[in-house]
Design a protein around this motif. Structure first.
Motif, short mmCIF file in Angstrom:
data_model
loop_
_atom_site.label_atom_id
_atom_site.label_comp_id
_atom_site.label_asym_id
_atom_site.label_seq_id
_atom_site.Cartn_x
_atom_site.Cartn_y
_atom_site.Cartn_z
N VAL A 163 33.88 65.14 51.88
CA VAL A 163 34.31 63.81 52.84
C VAL A 163 35.67 63.58 52.39
N TYR A 164 36.49 63.85 53.54
CA TYR A 164 38.03 63.62 53.32
C TYR A 164 38.11 62.26 53.93
N TRP A 165 37.97 61.17 53.11
CA TRP A 165 38.12 59.80 53.49
C TRP A 165 39.51 59.36 53.92
N HIS A 166 39.91 59.18 55.14
CA HIS A 166 41.00 58.73 55.45
C HIS A 166 41.40 57.17 55.34
N LEU A 167 40.30 56.61 56.01
CA LEU A 167 40.34 55.06 55.76
C LEU A 167 38.98 54.43 56.07
N ASP A 168 38.68 53.36 55.66
CA ASP A 168 37.45 52.44 55.96
C ASP A 168 37.63 51.76 57.39
N ILE A 169 36.49 51.70 57.85
CA ILE A 169 36.44 51.35 59.36
C ILE A 169 36.69 49.56 59.18
N ILE A 170 37.85 49.10 59.71
CA ILE A 170 38.10 47.57 59.56
C ILE A 170 38.06 46.78 60.64
N ARG A 171 38.61 47.29 61.70
CA ARG A 171 39.02 46.38 62.91
C ARG A 171 37.81 46.27 63.77
N GLN A 172 36.90 47.56 63.78
CA GLN A 172 35.85 47.38 64.83
C GLN A 172 34.68 46.82 63.78
N LYS A 173 34.37 45.75 63.85
CA LYS A 173 33.46 45.01 63.08
C LYS A 173 31.94 45.33 63.24
N PHE A 174 31.66 45.59 64.76
CA PHE A 174 30.37 46.02 65.05
C PHE A 174 30.18 47.17 64.26
N LEU A 175 31.01 48.53 64.64
CA LEU A 175 31.12 49.63 64.03
C LEU A 175 30.95 49.58 62.65
N ARG A 176 31.48 48.83 61.97
CA ARG A 176 31.59 48.66 60.58
C ARG A 176 30.21 48.19 59.78
N LEU A 177 29.55 47.24 60.64
CA LEU A 177 28.05 46.95 60.31
C LEU A 177 26.98 48.05 60.59
N PHE A 178 27.29 48.54 61.77
CA PHE A 178 26.19 49.43 62.35
C PHE A 178 26.11 50.73 61.54
N PHE A 179 27.34 51.26 60.89
CA PHE A 179 27.39 52.54 60.51
C PHE A 179 27.59 52.34 58.91
N GLY A 180 27.21 51.26 58.36
CA GLY A 180 27.14 50.92 56.94
C GLY A 180 25.98 51.83 56.29
N PRO A 181 24.91 51.85 56.76
CA PRO A 181 23.79 52.76 56.07
C PRO A 181 24.20 54.33 56.25
N GLN A 182 24.80 54.58 57.33
CA GLN A 182 25.19 56.00 57.50
C GLN A 182 26.41 56.25 56.64
N ASN A 183 27.15 55.30 56.35
CA ASN A 183 28.10 55.80 55.17
C ASN A 183 27.75 55.90 53.91
N ARG A 184 26.49 55.30 53.54
CA ARG A 184 26.07 55.30 52.28
C ARG A 184 25.16 56.50 52.05
N ARG A 185 24.62 57.17 53.28
CA ARG A 185 23.99 58.32 53.28
C ARG A 185 25.18 59.60 53.14
N LEU A 186 26.29 59.44 53.92
CA LEU A 186 27.23 60.37 53.90
C LEU A 186 27.60 60.59 52.45
N LEU A 187 27.97 59.56 51.93
CA LEU A 187 28.87 59.65 50.41
C LEU A 187 27.72 60.00 49.47
N GLU A 188 26.51 59.64 49.58
CA GLU A 188 25.50 60.02 48.79
C GLU A 188 25.06 61.70 48.90
N CYS A 189 25.37 62.04 50.26
CA CYS A 189 25.22 63.74 50.35
C CYS A 189 26.58 64.44 49.80
#
Length: 376
Positions: A116-142
């Motif tokens: 995973v080439y992590w260019h940046l955190d999602i910061i500005r889009q607050k809804f996306l940041r919350l909605f995709f939190g669980p997905q981020n955890r799975r992605l980084l675990e994988c």
């Protein structure tokens, strides 16, 4: 020969920092691996083309939600390339959250290693940041490895901190071939200097979006006298608003979108490079590194957790001031404008820092080392 699938939101000739890095990554690994790229197309239709001898699969985009592209064909295209190309390694350029969900589904049935080439955190889009939190955890675990573009970003990102043992730093790079100054660029730069004789030329580059901080540069400009000329390139969703904020300030010139010759000529002719980004959406600052390669001292804001203050070091090759403090930003511009020797010293140190840390030759070594260690 081992096979690598690169997944980027868009890809060259689409212009953007992540897209440029994705291409640099592909080129850096080209000699040792068989590669394909899957990305969104800038239009609605699917297409496949060849760039730098590499097959690029582009999936038509029918809509965007919070700057995230949507495609009806992407799921099938990704499934087909995972099955038929059967990559040994997948390099996924984040953020690209809608595609991340599709990739996680594919990885359940794949033996491929995931970077995973992590260019940046999602910061500005607050809804996306919350909605995709669980997905981020799975992605980084994988993920088998997570690439950060600076040590600052690892320290400042809660996501990077959660998988710190997987993280490796690969600083972004500039391509020396793309930075060559031609006679055409030199001639145009001379014209710009002649047009602004007796003035301190400042240049700011980037898309007109909130995190780029151009509004603060415009506010700082109002505190300066008429010996300054400030060029702001690009366009974006805030272009009209920025024009309104700058109304009546003849020091500021908006260039709109310009070609590569004009852009390089502007930077080459400048005395100071303005980089007023304000949040760690600006994860690194590739345009900043490019200006530093041209021996331009920069003025930046302090951005906790961003690589900007890792690229440009306060008091060594530029001046860093308190975030959003327009008075101090204007003071820094005055200080550099008044002291040619300081500009020269910072400019020379800027090029030295880029040449020692942020060239494509170093990048090629670093990215190949990450992939080779992954295989081992």
């Amino acid at each position: 020969m081992k096979k690598i699938l690169h997944i980027s939101k868009y890809y060259y000739p689409f212009s953007g920092g992540t897209e440029q890095i994705a291409r640099d990554c592909v080129l850096a690994l080209k000699d040792a691996y068989e590669e394909k790229v899957i990305a969104f197309n800038d239009g609605k239709e699917d297409k496949t083309d060849i760039v730098d001898g590499i097959e690029i699969i582009r999936c038509g985009c029918f809509a965007k939600v919070s700057a995230q592209s949507l495609s009806t064909s992407y799921r099938k295209k990704l499934h087909d390339v995972m099955c038929n190309f059967n990559p040994d390694i997948v390099i996924f350029h984040y953020p690209n959250p809608f595609v991340a969900q599709l990739l996680l589904s594919e990885m359940k049935h794949s033996t491929a290693k995931l970077v995973v080439y992590w260019h940046l955190d999602i910061i500005r889009q607050k809804f996306l940041r919350l909605f995709f939190g669980p997905q981020n955890r799975r992605l980084l675990e994988c993920a088998d490895k997570v690439i950060a573009t600076s040590p600052n970003y690892i320290e400042g990102s809660p996501w990077m901190q959660s998988v710190r043992e997987k993280c490796v730093v690969v600083p972004n790079c500039i391509n020396v071939e793309r930075m060559k100054v031609t006679s055409e660029i030199e001639a145009r730069a001379a014209e710009i200097k002649s047009e602004n004789k007796g003035k301190t030329i400042c240049v700011a580059v980037g898309r007109h979006t909130e995190y780029k901080g151009f509004s603060y540069l415009i506010q700082a400009s109002r505190l300066l006298d008429d010996t300054f000329r400030i060029y702001i390139t690009g366009t974006g969703e805030l272009t009209e608003k920025l024009h309104q904020e700058a109304a009546g300030d003849n020091k500021i010139i908006f260039t709109g979108r310009i070609d590569d010759v004009e852009l390089k000529a502007l930077i080459w002719s400048s005395d100071i490079f303005c980089f007023p980004s304000i949040t760690k959406n600006e994860a690194f600052g590739l345009a900043l590194a490019e200006a530093m390669y041209y021996e331009k001292p920069a003025v930046t804001f302090t951005i906790p957790g961003s690589g900007v203050n890792y690229v440009c070091i306060n008091g060594e090759n530029g001046i860093e001031v308190e975030n959003r403090n327009v008075e101090k930003y204007a003071d820094a511009l005055r200080q550099l404008a008044a002291d040619e020797n300081l500009r020269i010293r910072y400019g020379q140190a800027a090029k030295k820092r880029v040449c020692e840390n942020f060239l494509n030759s170093e990048f090629k070594t670093n990215i190949n080392r990450v992939i080779e260690n992954l295989r081992g």
